[in-house]
Design an enzyme around this catalytic site. Structure first.
Site: not given
Ligand code: ATP
Ligand code: MG
Length: 328
Positions: A112, A194, A197
């Site tokens: 990040k 991956k 968001k």
């Molecule tokens: P950001 O990009 O803002 O970090 P994010 O999509 O990674 O958002 P988080 O809020 O950081 O979401 O994570 C929330 C939960 O979802 C965590 O337990 C994280 O491990 C899980 N998670 C996030 N992305 C994935 C993915 N692509 N596959 C499986 N689990 C995920």
């Molecule tokens: Mg995340």
């Protein structure tokens, strides 16, 4: 009693990666005997670029999505992180026992920070606040996606260091372990990183059938399958990983067979996937519509959750302050 804690940032909409990797497990775990705490970690979300009005809306929408996904306020404690000030209090305490080198080598930080022009300290200390989130409730199990496993290793290190200094005879904080699902790391629709968001490569849990199809149609499949007559390899195809999460076992077998034998094209495969996804997502969308119809419901649920969380959090901080020489 042992507890379960996990959190999600309101940094965008709840996507199917979050759902399959973490939130589906939360829904399952709230039925068990352990107390479950689930948190919309809005303070963590401040470490990304955001507009104030967007954050306000996304906090609310994340709460709606989690309830629609199946979290039941009668069975779990659901709340906003910023409504429980002890999270930041304990994070400061943990800052004083966390080695800088450990923070600098965290993959999420490296990833990040490489996307920020000027790197803010909050991105570096993000896992310290995460350790505080978890340990404030003495949680021993943390249902997350694979990307959070390294942060949990650090939470255990922080717990050990604090215990060694302030509770040497009998550990006060536990060593939390990750709980993973079969879909521990869903790739984004670009097939490059991956699903995240913050990367814009997502399918939102509440998106409509039409919106989902617009995204599935051009989505990356097995890159080696250039022509329709080329046999594909489902094991390297992101669409097949979605079939494994959404389609019935017999459909998965049929899909893999048609792909390996070049019996159909990727578009046909995606159409079957879209149908399977509808089966799972229709009831979730319906619940979201019901919840949205009564706006005060979400506010009330979140306030009740925060009140409950604060009781536990206050008790933990009282003990922490006592052991650290911060009380008379
Ligand atoms: P950001 O990009 O803002 O970090 P994010 O999509 O990674 O958002 P988080 O809020 O950081 O979401 O994570 C929330 C939960 O979802 C965590 O337990 C994280 O491990 C899980 N998670 C996030 N992305 C994935 C993915 N692509 N596959 C499986 N689990 C995920
Ligand atoms: Mg995340």
């Amino acid at each position: 009693m042992s507890r379960i804690f996990s959190g999600i940032q309101p940094s965008g909409e709840l996507h199917i990666g979050n759902y399959l990797g973490a939130v589906q497990n939360w829904v399952r775990l709230q039925e068990g005997r352990e107390a479950t705490y689930f948190c919309v970690v809005d303070l963590h979300a401040l470490t990304g670029n955001y507009e104030v009005a967007d954050l306000r809306r996304r906090r609310h929408e994340m709460a709606v999505s989690l309830l629609a996904a199946g979290l039941d306020p009668e069975r779990c404690t659901l709340f906003f992180q910023s409504a429980v000030p002890q999270h930041t209090e304990l994070a400061w305490i943990f800052n004083t026992v966390t080695p800088l080198g450990e923070l600098e080598r965290q993959t999420q930080y490296k990833d990040k920070s490489s996307r920020q022009e000027s790197v803010i300290t909050g991105l570096l200390t993000y896992p310290v606040l995460q350790a505080a989130d978890i340990l404030l409730y003495h949680a021993t199990r943390v249902p997350v996606g694979e990307d959070q496993v390294q942060h949990l290793e650090l939470s255990r290190e922080i717990s050990r260091r604090w215990n060694a200094r302030f509770a040497p005879d009998m550990p006060f904080f536990p060593e939390p372990q990750p709980l993973l699902t079969p879909v521990r790391r869903l790739m984004g629709l670009d097939g490059q990183a991956k699903m995240s968001k913050s990367l814009g490569n997502t399918i939102g849990l509440l998106e409509s059938r039409e919106q989902i199809w617009e995204k599935l149609r051009p989505a990356m499949t097995d890159p080696a399958r250039v022509r329709r007559t080329d046999p594909g390899n489902p094991e390297v195809c992101n669409i097949y990983s979605l079939h494994k999460a959404f389609s019935a076992p017999e459909t998965q077998v049929m899909v893999a067979d048609n792909c390996r034998g070049a019996k159909w094209g990727c578009i046909e495969c995606k159409k079957v996937l879209a149908e399977s996804m509808e089966e799972v997502l229709v009831p979730i969308r319906r619940r979201a519509a019901e919840i949205t119809a009564t706006p005060s419901y979400v506010t009330d649920v979140m306030e009740d959750g925060a009140q409950h969380a604060r009781t536990t959090a206050q008790e933990t901080m009282h003990q922490v302050y006592e052991r650290m020489g911060l009380t008379d």
